[in-house]
Design a protein around this motif. Structure first.
Motif, mmCIF file in Angstrom:
data_model
loop_
_atom_site.group_PDB
_atom_site.id
_atom_site.type_symbol
_atom_site.label_atom_id
_atom_site.label_comp_id
_atom_site.label_asym_id
_atom_site.label_seq_id
_atom_site.Cartn_x
_atom_site.Cartn_y
_atom_site.Cartn_z
ATOM 1 N N SER A 257 67.108 -39.037 -90.372
ATOM 2 C CA SER A 257 66.233 -38.215 -89.814
ATOM 3 C C SER A 257 64.775 -38.839 -89.812
ATOM 4 C CB SER A 257 66.067 -36.766 -90.136
ATOM 5 O OG SER A 257 67.499 -35.912 -90.217
ATOM 6 N N TYR A 258 63.992 -38.368 -88.699
ATOM 7 C CA TYR A 258 62.769 -38.701 -88.699
ATOM 8 C C TYR A 258 62.312 -40.289 -88.965
ATOM 9 C CZ TYR A 258 61.516 -33.744 -88.957
ATOM 10 O OH TYR A 258 61.425 -32.578 -88.660
ATOM 11 N N ARG A 260 62.615 -44.050 -86.019
ATOM 12 C CA ARG A 260 62.211 -44.521 -84.557
ATOM 13 C C ARG A 260 63.595 -45.149 -84.103
ATOM 14 N NH1 ARG A 260 56.125 -46.567 -85.684
ATOM 15 N NH2 ARG A 260 55.346 -44.749 -86.005
ATOM 16 N N ASP A 281 68.625 -36.181 -86.286
ATOM 17 C CA ASP A 281 67.361 -35.507 -85.644
ATOM 18 C C ASP A 281 66.031 -36.352 -85.699
ATOM 19 O OD1 ASP A 281 65.939 -33.977 -88.136
ATOM 20 O OD2 ASP A 281 68.112 -34.474 -88.463
ATOM 21 N N HIS A 282 65.347 -35.846 -84.758
ATOM 22 C CA HIS A 282 64.025 -36.802 -84.693
ATOM 23 C C HIS A 282 63.947 -38.130 -84.706
ATOM 24 C CE1 HIS A 282 63.392 -32.619 -85.977
ATOM 25 N NE2 HIS A 282 62.140 -32.594 -85.302
ATOM 26 N N ASN A 283 64.783 -38.802 -83.835
ATOM 27 C CA ASN A 283 64.717 -40.265 -83.390
ATOM 28 C C ASN A 283 64.691 -40.260 -82.092
ATOM 29 O OD1 ASN A 283 65.343 -42.103 -85.949
ATOM 30 N ND2 ASN A 283 66.597 -40.268 -86.259
ATOM 31 N N GLN A 284 65.391 -41.451 -81.352
ATOM 32 C CA GLN A 284 65.292 -41.586 -79.995
ATOM 33 C C GLN A 284 66.616 -42.162 -79.610
ATOM 34 O OE1 GLN A 284 62.075 -44.523 -79.314
ATOM 35 N NE2 GLN A 284 60.828 -43.658 -80.908
ATOM 36 N N TYR A 303 73.261 -33.022 -87.256
ATOM 37 C CA TYR A 303 71.937 -32.367 -86.623
ATOM 38 C C TYR A 303 71.474 -33.554 -85.607
ATOM 39 C CZ TYR A 303 71.931 -29.632 -90.549
ATOM 40 O OH TYR A 303 72.350 -28.366 -91.613
ATOM 41 N N GLU A 305 68.523 -32.538 -83.091
ATOM 42 C CA GLU A 305 67.607 -32.277 -82.243
ATOM 43 C C GLU A 305 66.589 -33.226 -82.147
ATOM 44 O OE1 GLU A 305 67.375 -29.764 -86.164
ATOM 45 O OE2 GLU A 305 68.932 -30.611 -84.631
ATOM 46 N N GLU A 306 65.668 -33.221 -81.230
ATOM 47 C CA GLU A 306 64.663 -34.176 -80.839
ATOM 48 C C GLU A 306 65.265 -35.591 -80.755
ATOM 49 O OE1 GLU A 306 61.734 -33.272 -80.130
ATOM 50 O OE2 GLU A 306 62.321 -31.070 -80.538
ATOM 51 N N ASN A 307 66.041 -35.575 -79.920
ATOM 52 C CA ASN A 307 66.543 -36.985 -79.570
ATOM 53 C C ASN A 307 66.531 -37.218 -77.917
ATOM 54 O OD1 ASN A 307 67.375 -38.916 -81.652
ATOM 55 N ND2 ASN A 307 68.281 -37.214 -82.366
ATOM 56 N N HIS A 319 71.252 -25.784 -88.902
ATOM 57 C CA HIS A 319 70.192 -27.036 -89.537
ATOM 58 C C HIS A 319 69.516 -26.089 -90.916
ATOM 59 C CE1 HIS A 319 67.251 -30.482 -88.414
ATOM 60 N NE2 HIS A 319 67.627 -30.524 -89.879
#
Length: 331
Positions: A257-258, A260, A281-284, A303, A305-307, A319
């Motif tokens: 997570s978190y 790049r 989560d929280h990658n690309q 998890y 989210e935020e991809n 989560h």
């Protein structure tokens, strides 16, 4: 036929036991250790000092051993083998006198307010198995001499202010099982040499300022043969998840997570047999997640989210922050 003790034999046994007891009780603590502990005592706060009564840390006459000090007998002397002084608000630099306790197997100074660097003399503690200084305010770089602790199995340096690169000398610790480096200010790349540690089960370098790729980390053939938990979260890692990561067949927790990171999630990762927690989560990341992940017999949480996954891709589980207690690692 019943066996009877002859009276002289009984007296001889009693005399022998008395002699052994006398030697154990009357043996002296090694002067080196007495001096070192008294130097430490002089530098510590009142919360420790009030519990350290007398001059002999291993106990003297009617006085018990000092709180947090464990001793054992070696020949005609007693030596200090464990020092556990934690959560007592010790303030000031790391007590260098500790490095004169050459028979230490456990050193636990966690949850205090120690400042300054970890001294290079730490490499003198050749018998050390557990080093725990987490939750302090230690800083500067990790001395390369840390690689001289050949019997070390547990290393806890997390929640400090260490900086610089993670020393590749950590790969010189053949018995290392648990390596906790999270919540510091480490920079640079994670040394791929860590993959040569044949007993490493837990690697946590989360919440630092690390760069690089997973491909670089696992580039050594046969790396991380028994690794169960890999925490790389909250750094600046880039690139994708290489399919070769599935060669880490003992992985149970993969925490990315978190960062790049980019690319699609390889199908092969779903075939890591006991993968239980997967945090993406929280990658690309992009594309779809293979159906095999949703059929995995052990995977409890995934998890996502935020991809940039395609619409319809769903997580597994609810989560929540994954936290493991010290009891999961300390022996």
């Amino acid at each position: 036929m019943a066996r009877h003790w002859h009276l002289p034999s009984v007296f001889l046994l009693i005399f022998s036991l008395s002699l052994i007891h006398s030697v154990f009780v009357n043996c002296k603590t090694l002067k080196r250790d007495v001096k070192a502990l008294n130097e430490i005592k002089a530098s510590l706060g009142w919360r420790v000092v009030y519990a350290w009564v007398g001059d002999d840390p291993c106990g003297d006459g009617d006085l018990p051993p000092w709180s947090g000090v464990t001793c054992s007998t070696q020949g005609d002397y007693r030596v200090v083998t464990e020092l556990e002084v934690y959560a007592v608000s010790i303030v000031g630099p790391f007590p260098t006198a500790v490095t004169n306790l050459l028979d230490l197997t456990r050193l636990d100074l966690h949850n205090n307010k120690l400042t300054g660097p970890l001294p290079s003399q730490i490499g003198r503690l050749k018998r050390l198995k557990i080093l725990n200084v987490r939750w302090n305010k230690l800083q500067d770089v990790i001395p390369p001499e840390i690689g001289e602790l050949k019997q070390l199995t547990h290393l806890y340096l997390s929640f400090n202010n260490f900086k610089g690169e993670i020393p590749k000398e950590l790969a010189n610790l053949p018995e290392l099982r648990y390596l906790h480096l999270h919540e510091n200010h480490f920079t640079g790349r994670i040394p791929p040499e860590l993959g040569t540690l044949q007993h490493l089960r837990h690697l946590d370098v989360g919440n630092n300022r690390l760069v690089g790729t997973i491909r670089e980390l696992i580039r050594i053939e046969g790396c991380f043969p028994v690794l169960r938990n890999l925490y790389l979260n909250n750094n600046y890692l880039t690139g994708g998840i290489p399919a070769q990561l599935a060669n880490l067949t003992n992985l149970e927790i993969l925490y990315l997570s978190y960062n790049r990171m980019t690319g699609v999630i390889p199908y092969s990762i779903a075939h890591i047999p006991k993968l239980t927690y997967l945090y993406l989560d929280h990658n690309q990341f992009s594309g779809r997640i293979p159906d095999a992940f949703y059929k995995h017999p052990f995977l409890k949480e995934m998890y996502i989210e935020e991809n940039a996954f395609r619409p319809g891709v769903k997580p597994i589980g609810l989560h929540k922050v994954l936290e493991l207690s010290d009891a999961d690692f300390l022996v």
